[in-house]
Design a protein around this motif. Structure first.
Motif, PDB file in Angstrom:
ATOM      1  N   LYS A  11       0.828  -1.210   0.000  1.00  0.00           N
ATOM      2  CA  LYS A  11       0.000   0.000   0.000  1.00  0.00           C
ATOM      3  C   LYS A  11       0.860   1.256   0.000  1.00  0.00           C
ATOM      4  CE  LYS A  11      -2.568  -1.068   3.583  1.00  0.00           C
ATOM      5  NZ  LYS A  11      -3.638  -0.975   4.616  1.00  0.00           N
ATOM      6  N   GLN A  12       1.939   1.222   0.759  1.00  0.00           N
ATOM      7  CA  GLN A  12       2.819   2.397   0.822  1.00  0.00           C
ATOM      8  C   GLN A  12       3.543   2.618  -0.502  1.00  0.00           C
ATOM      9  OE1 GLN A  12       5.209   1.438   4.263  1.00  0.00           O
ATOM     10  NE2 GLN A  12       3.830   2.505   5.670  1.00  0.00           N
ATOM     11  N   SER A  48      -1.059   8.258   1.042  1.00  0.00           N
ATOM     12  CA  SER A  48      -0.388   8.050   2.331  1.00  0.00           C
ATOM     13  C   SER A  48      -0.211   6.570   2.650  1.00  0.00           C
ATOM     14  CB  SER A  48      -1.183   8.735   3.448  1.00  0.00           C
ATOM     15  OG  SER A  48      -2.448   8.119   3.613  1.00  0.00           O
ATOM     16  N   GLY A  49      -0.762   5.699   1.795  1.00  0.00           N
ATOM     17  CA  GLY A  49      -0.585   4.262   1.972  1.00  0.00           C
ATOM     18  C   GLY A  49      -1.496   3.648   3.015  1.00  0.00           C
ATOM     19  N   THR A  50      -2.648   4.245   3.255  1.00  0.00           N
ATOM     20  CA  THR A  50      -3.563   3.723   4.279  1.00  0.00           C
ATOM     21  C   THR A  50      -4.823   3.103   3.688  1.00  0.00           C
ATOM     22  OG1 THR A  50      -4.616   5.896   4.518  1.00  0.00           O
ATOM     23  CG2 THR A  50      -2.748   5.413   5.962  1.00  0.00           C
TER      24      THR A  50
END
Length: 207
Positions: A11-12, A48-50
């Motif tokens: 994801k990041q 933001s990778g969340t």
């Protein structure tokens, strides 16, 4: 048996690369969100990778940002040739236009069309047997200019010029009475003619 995918790391990686590609394309979060039908907050969370992204969503991002989805997801590490359109030459049976040359001209290989100019109707501007390269992203008629037109499944190159009366002159240098003779058409009649794009380049051989 687990194959050991680092979900957080994935994801990041995608978030970072989406932000990088967006910035290189000079797009705002709001512009990307509008194309996705989402919100600025959603884009911020993705970058933001969340946020988890489905395969469909990854493909949507790759199309909007014009990047390789394999690079976007981290399966391709090299940033070389990141943008898809920078990788592609324009190749025909008769000639090749390199991607670096097209980039200098502000053209994309998948948005141009090559049309051979048959006959002498456009001489001396374009000699018979030359190829007109049309920019399919430039179809607006603002002033007299050369355009590739499609009429009855045939392509031709013609001057198109708006008149003060609000109509359009369509002309060749040497009037062609057999295929699309010089004429003036109304805006309604112009809609019956497919404007492929403005002629940006002429490719011809030396005599």
């Amino acid at each position: 048996m687990s194959i050991g995918i680092d979900e957080l790391g994935l994801k990041q990686t995608m978030g970072f690369r989406i932000r990088l590609a967006r910035q290189k394309r000079n797009l705002t979060m709001e512009e990307v969100a509008s194309q996705l039908g989402s919100s600025r907050g959603y884009i911020a969370n993705v970058e933001s990778g969340t946020t988890n992204l489905s395969l469909i969503r990854v493909i949507e991002f790759s199309k909007i940002l014009e990047v390789d989805p394999a690079w976007l997801t981290g399966f391709r590490n090299s940033d070389e040739g990141l943008f898809i359109d920078e990788l592609t030459d324009f190749i025909t049976d008769d000639f090749v236009l390199k991607s670096t040359f097209l980039d200098k001209k502000g053209l994309k290989s998948d948005r141009i069309l090559s049309v051979e100019v048959v006959g002498k109707s456009m001489e001396p501007t374009i000699k018979a047997g030359s190829f007109a390269i049309a920019n399919m992203e430039a179809t607006g008629i603002i002033e007299r200019d050369l355009f590739v037109l499609k009429v009855e499944d045939k392509y031709c190159v013609r001057w198109v010029e708006p008149t003060v009366e609000g109509n359009y002159k369509i002309e060749s240098n040497q009037n062609d009475p057999f295929f699309m003779p010089n004429c003036t058409v109304t805006p309604m009649e112009l809609t019956q003619i497919e404007i492929i794009g403005r002629v940006e380049l002429i490719v011809s051989s030396r005599d």
